[in-house]
Scaffold this active site. Structure first.
Site, short mmCIF file in Angstrom:
data_model
loop_
_atom_site.label_atom_id
_atom_site.label_comp_id
_atom_site.label_asym_id
_atom_site.label_seq_id
_atom_site.Cartn_x
_atom_site.Cartn_y
_atom_site.Cartn_z
N THR A 138 -10.78 67.56 40.85
CA THR A 138 -10.64 68.95 40.22
C THR A 138 -11.16 69.88 41.48
OG1 THR A 138 -10.62 69.98 38.22
CG2 THR A 138 -12.56 68.88 38.93
N CYS A 144 -16.92 76.11 34.41
CA CYS A 144 -16.25 74.95 33.80
C CYS A 144 -17.35 73.93 34.35
CB CYS A 144 -14.93 74.71 34.22
SG CYS A 144 -13.87 75.87 33.75
N HIS A 161 -11.89 68.37 32.87
CA HIS A 161 -12.48 69.54 33.44
C HIS A 161 -12.59 70.65 32.05
CE1 HIS A 161 -11.47 73.03 36.62
NE2 HIS A 161 -12.18 73.53 35.55
#
Lengths: 207, 161
Positions: free
Chosen positions: B23, B29, B46
């Site tokens: 990711t 996040c 994520h």
């Protein structure tokens, strides 16, 4: 169901586009005065995007960009964020204080350069919000700017999370300022809090 | 080398060995990496927000720490993973912008990390290592071959956890 970016009708979207247009126009004028040069602009694009598509608009999640973030208070509350790609940053800093000496990705800006970039963000955001304020008759004040240089995805996580609390889409205004052969590409996020979104649309007569 | 599988924001995916889950540009996040040490089945979520409970619009399970972890475990078990062999590594949860008044929303990165740890604990999944907090973005790659998590940053180097 409460009103969010996800369920706006076409009139409301048109009005938001027009706000984006006028706001960006004012910001271009402010930028022009600041650097004492003629600044043209393209018609801003107003995008309502899925989270996963946002980062692609600014060169992918790992693109090195500057984010300048403000809080908005007054009759409506929320946040504003400018996202400027690194080449545009260099150009703007060079325009404002000259003698620019940084190029390597990851290299820190010095205090003067950071200050210059924050001031540019400040003037752009103020002129943007000023036009919104006079259109709506609402009182809005912005906080001092906070600047970060990092991966686009990481910086974008901030507005995306704010939007994410109420919906699954993001409202993004993309503007392109042109000075001579130089393009300054900026992305502008206006993120009203949930209650403020209704106040904003009401004051514009589309709710 | 396995195939590189991208996981977007508020998204999740699982893979068999030797796939690599990645990711890009994690900010506030949190990237939650699960890894079954016996089958080498791995999963990556994520997440953007700590809890689906406080949010009305919560149909996307991958957006929240609580729903994402549960869904990711289910998906991995469907692929043949053994729940009691699943371990985890987490990264992200940075505070990207500094303000003097640290309102709840500005501390969202830290809140995401706390919620992630609580929910992993509630599901009896040990956290082997973490790289959380700070004020910078991270790109992560989870190697199902070894369970190694590679973390790349701009200006803060590359490391493995």
């Amino acid at each position: 169901m409460s009103l969010t970016i996800d369920n706006l009708n076409s009139t409301q979207i048109d009005v938001l586009k027009e706000i984006g247009n006028i706001g960006a126009g004012n910001a271009a004028t402010a930028l022009s005065k600041m650097i004492s040069k003629r600044v043209d602009m393209d018609v801003p694009k107003v995008n309502i995007l899925e989270f996963r598509d946002v980062a692609d608009l600014v060169g992918g999640p790992e693109a090195f960009v500057a984010g300048i973030y403000f809080k908005v208070s007054g009759d409506i509350t929320g946040s504003i964020m400018f996202l400027i790609d690194i080449n545009s940053c260099k150009f703007l800093i060079d325009m404002l204080i000259g003698g620019l000496d940084f190029g390597v990705i990851g290299e820190q800006l010095n205090a003067m350069q950071i200050s210059a970039l924050q001031e540019i963000g400040n003037i752009l955001a103020s002129s943007y919000l000023g036009s919104l304020s006079s259109l709506t008759g609402l009182n809005m004040v912005i906080s001092v700017p906070s600047l970060t240089l990092d991966m686009a995805g990481a910086i974008l996580s901030v507005p995306v999370i704010l939007f994410g609390q109420v919906g699954d889409k993001v409202l993004l205004i993309e503007t392109d300022f042109i000075e001579g052969s130089n393009h300054v590409k900026g992305n502008f996020f206006l993120i009203p809090d949930e209650e403020s979104f209704e106040i904003l649309l009401k004051s514009l007569g589309v709710l | 080398m396995g195939e590189l599988i991208k996981v977007g924001m508020a998204d999740m995916n699982c893979t068999y060995h030797p796939g690599i889950l990645t990711t890009l540009g994690l900010g506030s996040c949190v990237g939650i990496c699960l890894f079954d040490t016996s089958t080498k089945i791995s999963g990556l979520a994520h997440i953007m927000l700590p809890s689906s409970m406080q949010i009305k619009n919560n149909s996307n399970a991958a957006k929240f720490a609580d729903t994402a972890i549960v869904k990711l475990i289910q998906d991995m078990i469907k692929m043949g993973a053994h729940k009691n062999k699943i371990v985890s590594k987490i990264a992200g949860g940075a505070q990207m912008f500094n303000f003097s008044d640290t309102s709840d929303i500005m501390r969202i990165g830290a809140r995401n990390v706390i919620a992630t740890k609580e929910i992993l604990k509630a599901n009896s999944i040990p956290i082997l290592s973490e790289d959380t907090g700070g004020n910078y973005g991270r790109t992560i790659e989870l190697y199902s071959e070894s369970g190694i998590l590679l973390i790349k940053t701009i200006g803060c180097g590359i490391k493995q956890i």
